[in-house]
Design an enzyme around this catalytic site. Sequence first.
Site, PDB file in Angstrom:
ATOM      1  N   ARG A 102      -2.195  -0.719 -21.628  1.00 51.53           N
ATOM      2  CA  ARG A 102      -2.739  -0.817 -20.278  1.00 51.53           C
ATOM      3  C   ARG A 102      -1.910  -1.751 -19.395  1.00 51.53           C
ATOM      4  O   ARG A 102      -1.588  -1.411 -18.254  1.00 51.53           O
ATOM      5  CB  ARG A 102      -4.182  -1.303 -20.325  1.00 51.53           C
ATOM      6  CG  ARG A 102      -4.895  -1.317 -18.977  1.00 51.53           C
ATOM      7  CD  ARG A 102      -5.128   0.080 -18.462  1.00 51.53           C
ATOM      8  NE  ARG A 102      -4.065   0.574 -17.587  1.00 51.53           N
ATOM      9  CZ  ARG A 102      -3.764   1.846 -17.445  1.00 51.53           C
ATOM     10  NH1 ARG A 102      -4.402   2.775 -18.113  1.00 51.53           N
ATOM     11  NH2 ARG A 102      -2.786   2.217 -16.651  1.00 51.53           N
ATOM     12  N   GLU A 199       9.056 -15.585  16.824  1.00 47.89           N
ATOM     13  CA  GLU A 199       8.345 -14.428  17.356  1.00 47.89           C
ATOM     14  C   GLU A 199       8.230 -14.554  18.866  1.00 47.89           C
ATOM     15  O   GLU A 199       7.870 -15.620  19.381  1.00 47.89           O
ATOM     16  CB  GLU A 199       6.960 -14.372  16.716  1.00 47.89           C
ATOM     17  CG  GLU A 199       6.114 -13.196  17.133  1.00 47.89           C
ATOM     18  CD  GLU A 199       4.757 -13.226  16.446  1.00 47.89           C
ATOM     19  OE1 GLU A 199       4.618 -12.583  15.399  1.00 47.89           O
ATOM     20  OE2 GLU A 199       3.853 -13.919  16.954  1.00 47.89           O
TER      21      GLU A 199
END
Length: 281
Positions: A102, A199
């Site tokens: 798994r 930004e």
Amino acid sequence: MPNIDPELVAVVRANVISALAEDMGSGDLTAQLVPEKTSGHATVITRQQAILCGKAWFDTCFKMLDPYCSITWFVREGTKIAPNEKLCELRGNARALLTAERAALNFLQTLSSTATLTHKYVEAIRGCQTKILDTRKTIPSLRHAQKYAVRIGGGHNQRVGLFDGILIKENHIGVAGGIREALEQAFLLVPEGATVQIEVENMDQLSEALDAGAKLILLDNFDLDGMRDAVHFTSRRAELEASGGISLHTVRSIAETGVDRISIGALTKDVHAVDLSMRFV
């Protein structure tokens, strides 16, 4: 362990140790149904088309529980796989194969998902000069692994975390007293080799950032016409990056504005695991 960048070896081991400990706890109760010395032979197939990624993590899951486990791969890392294609065969201690299954598949299906989606974005802008980049929107504790998967898919990495780059956003600008003030402080603080990005929200801020010496600028909420204007105005004085709300339907038109970079959080955030299956022969 398959051939990977040396700096990733420790990352792979740490990821696998954590995953196995999480899954096994005090021991695999179900695997005890199988006699301790029984040998096993299993194959892994894919149920869908994808870009294969994560072999090192997959192999290490089994090798940690059975160092003598034999894994034969039929496809290379980074190649396209087709539905029902056999990816590999495993031979080793049956208990170890069952216990590691798994965790190993979780790594392989998750990293293949990231590589596959990245590849789709890269193909969508083929012929453009723009780079597809990742972000910090990653699965906790799997950042290095997912950024590796982005590279396998043909994309590019930007800063790994808060320590290797500065990104100045609206709140930083407000606290620092303005764009010029924020950039001046950043240039004084940034260590060698780290990046400084700021930004901007409009053309006035873009002009101010360029005047203050910015070399890496994130265009926030610019429409396509605004991006084209920004590219023309900047005239290669800085690299321009588009980000936010980008999809496979819009990425090409954004790249065609001439921006240098497009960063996409979905590459590592929106994981749709590749459907894989392991079966004992």
